[in-house]
Design an enzyme around this catalytic site. Structure first.
Site, PDB file in Angstrom:
ATOM      1  N   THR A 110       0.807  -1.234  -0.104  1.00 11.44           N
ATOM      2  CA  THR A 110      -0.035   0.098   0.241  1.00 11.44           C
ATOM      3  C   THR A 110       0.993   1.282  -0.088  1.00 11.44           C
ATOM      4  OG1 THR A 110      -1.554  -1.206   1.176  1.00 11.44           O
ATOM      5  CG2 THR A 110      -1.774   1.332   1.254  1.00 11.44           C
ATOM      6  N   THR A 133      -0.437   0.837   6.487  1.00  8.32           N
ATOM      7  CA  THR A 133      -0.266  -0.438   5.475  1.00  8.32           C
ATOM      8  C   THR A 133      -0.158  -1.642   6.457  1.00  8.32           C
ATOM      9  OG1 THR A 133       2.127   0.097   5.683  1.00  8.32           O
ATOM     10  CG2 THR A 133       0.892   1.243   3.900  1.00  8.32           C
ATOM     11  N   GLY A 134      -0.109  -2.660   5.540  1.00  8.41           N
ATOM     12  CA  GLY A 134       0.053  -3.922   6.549  1.00  8.41           C
ATOM     13  C   GLY A 134      -1.200  -4.688   6.673  1.00  8.41           C
TER      14      GLY A 134
HETATM   15  N1  ASP Z   1      -3.543  -2.733   4.223  1.00  7.79           N
HETATM   16  C1  ASP Z   1      -3.541  -3.412   2.796  1.00  7.79           C
HETATM   17  C2  ASP Z   1      -4.725  -4.268   2.906  1.00  7.79           C
HETATM   18  O1  ASP Z   1      -4.877  -4.965   3.828  1.00  7.79           O
HETATM   19  C3  ASP Z   1      -2.344  -4.344   2.210  1.00  7.79           C
HETATM   20  C4  ASP Z   1      -1.048  -3.325   2.430  1.00  7.79           C
HETATM   21  O2  ASP Z   1      -0.924  -2.647   3.335  1.00  7.79           O
HETATM   22  O3  ASP Z   1      -0.310  -3.412   1.393  1.00  7.79           O
HETATM   23  O4  ASP Z   1      -5.593  -4.520   2.027  1.00  7.79           O
END
Ligand code: ASP
Length: 263
Positions: A120, A171-172
């Site tokens: 993200t 993110t995460g």
């Molecule tokens: N937070 C995003 C999700 O769970 C993934 C990411 O941070 O890349 O869709």
């Protein structure tokens, strides 16, 4: 270039929030449009809604002239094929049983690295007047169940902006970010006087503590970023939440800021 869902389809989520006008827009599960944050911005500016999903989001984007294109790059398709073949030893993907190695597995796996990604992008901005805004945009968790929506398009989870305080983005592992309303939590901590760095760390501690409270050592992989109205910023991550650095752009150019790792 984002990785697709379990069916090999790239589904994008994005959100956008403008503190000055207390306005927000988002799209979720959007297919075939390369710039979901721009579509989220149009939801914000040209409708009285906050979120559009799936086919409705696609039709909305098309109505504004966005072109549909295949978003599955060759690299992402190859990674998805490897994931599908390695997912289980007891399905029918891979060479026939009688051509596999003696261990039942060798010869079965397509060559290449195993990839399992979050990916993200958060962008938070404060301008010379102290007005604050942000976007979060993503292809989400790789190999997700089709239709799964992450935190990124959810205002308060993957993004939050309060023009009198600051902004935060995540993110995460989106499931944790949704359950903890993490970006809203961070902005509220800043409202109570915490610096952006402290507020990001507070969010990490809050989530880790919640798992500990149910007797579970699970430490998810999240990363938070925040800015305040004065232009101060911070970043914190859990050990598996990627690196703790962010890129900062100001009058003097670009620089990298190293946040903290906790959990
Ligand atoms: N937070 C995003 C999700 O769970 C993934 C990411 O941070 O890349 O869709």
């Amino acid at each position: 270039g984002g990785l697709p869902n379990a069916d090999g389809v790239v589904q994008l989520d994005a959100s956008c929030m403008d503190g000055k006008t207390y306005n927000a827009g988002a799209v979720a599960g959007l297919e075939n449009i390369k710039t979901p944050a721009s579509v989220a911005r149009l939801v914000m500016e040209r409708t009285d809604h906050v979120m559009l999903v799936g086919r409705g989001a696609l039709e909305f984007a098309r109505s504004f002239g966005f072109e549909e294109e295949n978003l599955l790059t060759e690299r992402a398709r190859q990674a998805w094929l490897r994931w599908r073949e390695r997912l289980s030893d007891s399905d029918d993907w891979g060479p026939p049983d009688h051509l596999r190695g003696g261990d039942g597995d060798s010869g079965r796996l397509l060559e290449g690295p195993e990839e399992f990604h979050y990916g993200t992008t958060n962008v938070l901005a404060v301008d010379g007047n102290g007005d604050i805004s942000g976007i979060t945009t993503t292809s989400g968790l790789s190999w997700k169940i089709p239709g799964r929506i992450g935190d990124s398009p959810i205002i308060g989870a993957g993004l939050y902006v309060d023009n009198s305080v600051g902004a935060a983005g995540a993110t995460g592992r989106g499931e944790d970010v949704i359950k903890s309303c993490a970006s809203y939590f961070i902005v509220m901590r800043m409202r109570e006087g915490r610096t952006p760095q402290q507020a990001c760390e507070d969010a990490i501690d809050m989530i880790v503590d919640r798992y500990r409270a149910i007797g579970n050592d699970f430490v998810p992989g999240e990363k938070f970023v925040a800015i305040n109205k004065a232009g101060d910023y911070g970043c914190a991550r859990m050990p598996s939440g990627g690196n703790a650095s962010i890129t900062v752009r100001h009058g003097g150019g670009l620089e990298t800021y190293e946040g903290s790792s906790r959990g």
